[in-house]
Design a protein around this motif. Structure first.
Motif, PDB file in Angstrom:
ATOM      1  N   SER A 139       1.003  -1.186   0.012  1.00 45.57           N
ATOM      2  CA  SER A 139      -0.230  -0.605  -0.058  1.00 45.57           C
ATOM      3  C   SER A 139       1.196   1.091  -0.268  1.00 45.57           C
ATOM      4  N   ARG A 140       1.857   1.647   0.516  1.00 40.22           N
ATOM      5  CA  ARG A 140       1.913   2.439   0.774  1.00 40.22           C
ATOM      6  C   ARG A 140       3.415   3.310  -0.268  1.00 40.22           C
ATOM      7  N   THR A 141       3.798   1.671  -1.362  1.00 42.16           N
ATOM      8  CA  THR A 141       4.386   2.051  -2.228  1.00 42.16           C
ATOM      9  C   THR A 141       3.448   2.669  -3.549  1.00 42.16           C
ATOM     10  N   ALA A 142       1.805   2.210  -3.256  1.00 37.96           N
ATOM     11  CA  ALA A 142       1.043   2.745  -4.644  1.00 37.96           C
ATOM     12  C   ALA A 142       0.004   3.709  -4.212  1.00 37.96           C
ATOM     13  N   LEU A 143       0.657   4.395  -3.200  1.00 38.13           N
ATOM     14  CA  LEU A 143      -0.270   5.239  -2.704  1.00 38.13           C
ATOM     15  C   LEU A 143       0.627   6.850  -3.032  1.00 38.13           C
ATOM     16  N   GLU A 144       1.859   6.610  -3.379  1.00 35.95           N
ATOM     17  CA  GLU A 144       2.906   7.620  -3.774  1.00 35.95           C
ATOM     18  C   GLU A 144       2.509   8.079  -5.229  1.00 35.95           C
ATOM     19  N   GLU A 145       2.365   7.086  -6.110  1.00 35.96           N
ATOM     20  CA  GLU A 145       1.228   7.022  -7.836  1.00 35.96           C
ATOM     21  C   GLU A 145       0.313   8.204  -7.681  1.00 35.96           C
ATOM     22  N   ALA A 146      -1.093   7.572  -6.596  1.00 36.31           N
ATOM     23  CA  ALA A 146      -1.674   7.483  -6.655  1.00 36.31           C
ATOM     24  C   ALA A 146      -2.887   9.031  -7.035  1.00 36.31           C
ATOM     25  N   ASP A 147      -3.610   8.850  -7.867  1.00 40.51           N
ATOM     26  CA  ASP A 147      -4.490  10.561  -7.773  1.00 40.51           C
ATOM     27  C   ASP A 147      -5.413  10.743  -6.945  1.00 40.51           C
ATOM     28  N   LEU A 148      -6.176   9.142  -6.395  1.00 43.68           N
ATOM     29  CA  LEU A 148      -6.990   9.132  -4.843  1.00 43.68           C
ATOM     30  C   LEU A 148      -6.619   7.806  -4.924  1.00 43.68           C
ATOM     31  N   ILE A 149      -6.643   8.105  -3.190  1.00 48.52           N
ATOM     32  CA  ILE A 149      -6.365   7.165  -2.406  1.00 48.52           C
ATOM     33  C   ILE A 149      -7.892   6.848  -1.025  1.00 48.52           C
ATOM     34  N   LEU A 150      -7.743   5.255  -1.679  1.00 50.82           N
ATOM     35  CA  LEU A 150      -9.183   4.959  -0.875  1.00 50.82           C
ATOM     36  C   LEU A 150      -8.787   3.992   0.190  1.00 50.82           C
ATOM     37  N   GLU A 176      -1.937   8.682   9.401  1.00 45.52           N
ATOM     38  CA  GLU A 176      -0.593  10.094   9.369  1.00 45.52           C
ATOM     39  C   GLU A 176       0.137  10.205   8.241  1.00 45.52           C
ATOM     40  N   GLN A 177       0.459   8.766   8.157  1.00 41.98           N
ATOM     41  CA  GLN A 177       1.008   9.068   6.453  1.00 41.98           C
ATOM     42  C   GLN A 177      -0.207   9.745   5.234  1.00 41.98           C
ATOM     43  N   LEU A 178      -1.466   9.499   5.090  1.00 39.24           N
ATOM     44  CA  LEU A 178      -1.803  10.541   4.032  1.00 39.24           C
ATOM     45  C   LEU A 178      -2.426  11.669   4.315  1.00 39.24           C
ATOM     46  N   SER A 179      -1.468  12.140   5.142  1.00 38.33           N
ATOM     47  CA  SER A 179      -2.387  13.553   5.431  1.00 38.33           C
ATOM     48  C   SER A 179      -1.959  14.073   4.688  1.00 38.33           C
ATOM     49  N   GLY A 180      -3.396  15.023   3.773  1.00 39.28           N
ATOM     50  CA  GLY A 180      -2.514  16.134   2.629  1.00 39.28           C
ATOM     51  C   GLY A 180      -2.500  15.267   2.045  1.00 39.28           C
ATOM     52  N   ARG A 181      -3.333  14.208   1.627  1.00 37.27           N
ATOM     53  CA  ARG A 181      -2.885  13.670   0.167  1.00 37.27           C
ATOM     54  C   ARG A 181      -4.353  13.258  -0.443  1.00 37.27           C
ATOM     55  N   PRO A 182      -4.991  13.275  -1.820  1.00 38.00           N
ATOM     56  CA  PRO A 182      -6.812  13.394  -2.053  1.00 38.00           C
ATOM     57  C   PRO A 182      -7.200  11.319  -1.328  1.00 38.00           C
ATOM     58  N   VAL A 183      -7.970  11.416  -0.621  1.00 43.88           N
ATOM     59  CA  VAL A 183      -7.845  10.528   0.343  1.00 43.88           C
ATOM     60  C   VAL A 183      -9.379  10.372   0.864  1.00 43.88           C
ATOM     61  N   VAL A 184     -10.242   9.065   0.232  1.00 39.88           N
ATOM     62  CA  VAL A 184     -11.322   8.867   0.823  1.00 39.88           C
ATOM     63  C   VAL A 184     -11.524   8.173   2.279  1.00 39.88           C
ATOM     64  N   VAL A 185     -12.021   8.534   2.531  1.00 41.84           N
ATOM     65  CA  VAL A 185     -11.568   6.948   4.433  1.00 41.84           C
ATOM     66  C   VAL A 185     -13.089   6.394   3.982  1.00 41.84           C
ATOM     67  N   LEU A 186     -13.395   5.124   3.948  1.00 42.31           N
ATOM     68  CA  LEU A 186     -14.341   4.095   3.506  1.00 42.31           C
ATOM     69  C   LEU A 186     -14.302   3.472   5.257  1.00 42.31           C
TER      70      LEU A 186
END
Ligand code: GDP
Ligand code: ZN
Length: 459
Positions: free
Chosen positions: A294-305, A323-333
C-alpha cells in the motif's frame, strides 16, 4: 483512389448474440452476392436494405451459415464506399467460417486495423478529429469515456474549431481589406479591434483547454489506490467494483479480463486501480505485505481509498496510515457498518474533512453511491459532464490548441508594440492554420480564395 475491397469482423470476438462482418469497397455487393442464397438478389438491392438468407460455399454447395445481410451503397455508408454487413450467429466459429469463405477467392482482403475508419477519412466522410474519436471509441475504457468519444465523433469539437476558424477568417478579411484597399472607405482596422478579436479567440481556446484535464481523467482513469490493514475489506471492495463492470465492458471490443480488473468505472467515473494483484493477494499471503505494498502504491495515486473496519476500534496500523496520508487526496471508507460500530469516527473526522469520510458496507452493497458522489466533487467540482460533453482529450489536439493560442498572443503583442499590420496578419493566419490542422484541412487551402468566397467587399 481506393480500388480493393476489404472485410473484417467488426464486433468483439467472443460470446454474444450476433457477430457482424463488414465488407467495404467497390466489389463489396457483387462479391458477397456470389456466396449469398436468398429470395432477394442483393446485386440489385436498394441501399439500406436488409436481406435474410444463407451463406453457401460455391465449391461444395454446403450451407455455411444463416445470416442477415445489409446493403449500404456509397456514399451513404460509414466508409462512403459500398458496404455490406453480414450478421451471423455469435461465437467465434460461425463468424470465422464466413469470413474465411469471403476471403478465399482473393477478391476481398482482410482489413488492417482501423482501415474502415481510415477510408471514411480518406473519402471525406469524417474529419481527423472524428477519425481519432472513433479510434478512442474502440479503445475507451469506460462507458463515460465512451460517450465523450461518441460525442466527439459526432463532430462537436470540430464544430467549435470551425467556428473559431471562421472568426479568424473574418478578422483576416478585415485586415486584408485594410492592406489592399486603403483607398476604400472601409471601416479602418484598428489595432484595438485585432486585440479584441484575438482575445476572444484565446478565451474560447482556454475554455477548450480547460476541459483537457477532465478529458484526460475520463480517458485514462483516475489513478486509484485502495489501502488499509488486512481484513478491512479491500478485496471485497475490489470485487464489488469488478462485478459491476463486467457487464459494461464485455460489449466493448478489444477489452480483456485484465483490463476490466485494472480499469473500471464507478457510476461512469473511470478508475485505474493500482496493484490489484496486491489487493487480492493479501487475503492469503503474509498479511503485513499488504500494508507495505500500500505504501508504494499510494505515492503514484490521484485518489486514495483508505478502508477502515468500523466494527473494530482504531488500530495503531490505521493511525499510522492516516498519519501518512494526511494532505493527500483521500476518501476514508468506514467499512462493515452492517456490524455494531466500535470505531471512533470522530477521531477519523478530526484528521480528514467530514465529507471525505464515507460509511459503507461492501457486504450489503451500501455506500458505493456516496463514494461516487465524493469522487465527483473531488475531481469534477460535482458535475461530471462539461455542459455539452465536449472534452479535448487528444494530445495532438491539446498541442495544436496551445500553439494556436500562442500565435494569437503573439498577434496581440505585435499590435501593442506597433508592428505593421501585415506582420500581425501572419500570426493570425498561423493560428488559423494550426486550428485547421486539428480537423485535417489547412495548408493547401488558399486563404485569399476563402476570404473572397465568403465576403463581399462592396458592402
Ligand atoms: P482485505 O484483507 O482488506 O482485502 O479484506 P477482505 O476483502 O478479504 O475482507 C475480509 C473479511 O471481511 C472477509 O471475510 C469479508 O467477507 C469481510 N467483509 C468485507 N466487507 C464487509 C462488510 O461490509 N461487512 C462485513 N460484515 N464483512 C465484510
Ligand atoms: Zn484482500
Amino acid at each position: 483512389m481506393i480500388q480493393d475491397t476489404i472485410a473484417a469482423i467488426s464486433t468483439a470476438v467472443g460470446e454474444g448474440g450476433i457477430a457482424v462482418i463488414r465488407v467495404s469497397g467497390p466489389d463489396a455487393v457483387d462479391a458477397c452476392a456470389r456466396y449469398f442464397r436468398s429470395k432477394s438478389n442483393i446485386a440489385e438491392a436498394d441501399s439500406h436494405t436488409v436481406h435474410y438468407g444463407h451463406i453457401v460455399d460455391p465449391r461444395s454447395g454446403e450451407t455455411v451459415e444463416e445470416i442477415l445481410l445489409t446493403v449500404m451503397r456509397g456514399p451513404r455508408s460509414f466508409t462512403a464506399e459500398d458496404v455490406v454487413e453480414l450478421s451471423t450467429h455469435g461465437g467465434v466459429v460461425a463468424v470465422k467460417r464466413v469470413l474465411e469463405l469471403l476471403l478465399r477467392a482473393g477478391e476481398i482482403r482482410l482489413a488492417e486495423p482501423g482501415e474502415f475508419t481510415k477510408r471514411a477519412f480518406l473519402n471525406g466522410r469524417i474529419d481527423l478529429t472524428q477519425a481519432e474519436a472513433v479510434i478512442d471509441l474502440i479503445r475507451s475504457k469506460s462507458d463515460r469515456a465512451f460517450s465523450v468519444a461518441l460525442k466527439q465523433s459526432e463532430g462537436t469539437l470540430s464544430k467549435k474549431v470551425k467556428a473559431l476558424r471562421h472568426g479568424l477568417i473574418e478578422l483576416l478579411a478585415h485586415i486584408e481589406v485594410n492592406i489592399d484597399y486603403p483607398e476604400h472607405d472601409v471601416e479602418s482596422m484598428t489595432n484595438a479591434y485585432i486585440r479584441e478579436r484575438c482575445g476572444d479567440a484565446c478565451g474560447e481556446i482556454d475554455r477548450l483547454l480547460k476541459t483537457a484535464a477532465e478529458g484526460k481523467i475520463l480517458r485514462e482513469g483516475i489513478v486509484t489506490a485502495i489501502v488499509g490493514r488486512p481484513n478491512v475489506g479491500k478485496s471485497s471492495l475490489l470485487n464489488a467494483l469488478v462485478q459491476e463492470n463486467k457487464a459494461i465492458v464485455t460489449d466493448i471490443p478489444g477489452t480483456t479480463r485484465d483490463v476490466i480488473e485494472e480499469y473500471m468505472t464507478l457510476g461512469g467515473i473511470p478508475l485505474r486501480l493500482l496493484d490489484t494483484a496486491g489487493i487480492r493477494e493479501t487475503a492469503d499471503v503474509v498479511e503485513r505485505i499488504g500494508v507495505e505494498r500500500s505504501r508504494t502504491a499510494l505515492e503514484e495515486a490521484d485518489l486514495i481509498l483508505l478502508v477502515l473496519n468500523a466494527s473494530e476500534p482504531l488500530h495503531p496500523g490505521d493511525r499510522e496510515l492516516m498519519e501518512q496520508l494526511s494532505g493527500r487526496p483521500v476518501v476514508v471508507l468506514l467499512n462493515k457498518t452492517d456490524l455494531p460500530a466500535k470505531l471512533d469516527a470522530s477521531e477519523v473526522e478530526s484528521r480528514f474533512p467530514a465529507d471525505a469520510v464515507v460509511r459503507m458496507s461492501v457486504l450489503n452493497e451500501q455506500g458505493l453511491d456516496e463514494l461516487e458522489g465524493v469522487i465527483k466533487r473531488m475531481f469534477f467540482g460535482g458535475e461530471l459532464e462539461s455542459a455539452d460533453l465536449t472534452y479535448v482529450s487528444n494530445v495532438r489536439h491539446i498541442a495544436l490548441l496551445n500553439q494556436a493560442r500562442q500565435s494569437l498572443v503573439d498577434a496581440i503583442d505585435a499590435t501593442e508594440s506597433g508592428i505593421p499590420i501585415d506582420i500581425v496578419q501572419i500570426d493570425v493566419r498561423t493560428a488559423w492554420e494550426q486550428l485547421g490542422e486539428m480537423i485535417g484541412d489547412s495548408v493547401a487551402e488558399s486563404l485569399i480564395d476563402q476570404i473572397f468566397s465568403q465576403f463581399c467587399l462592396g458592402k
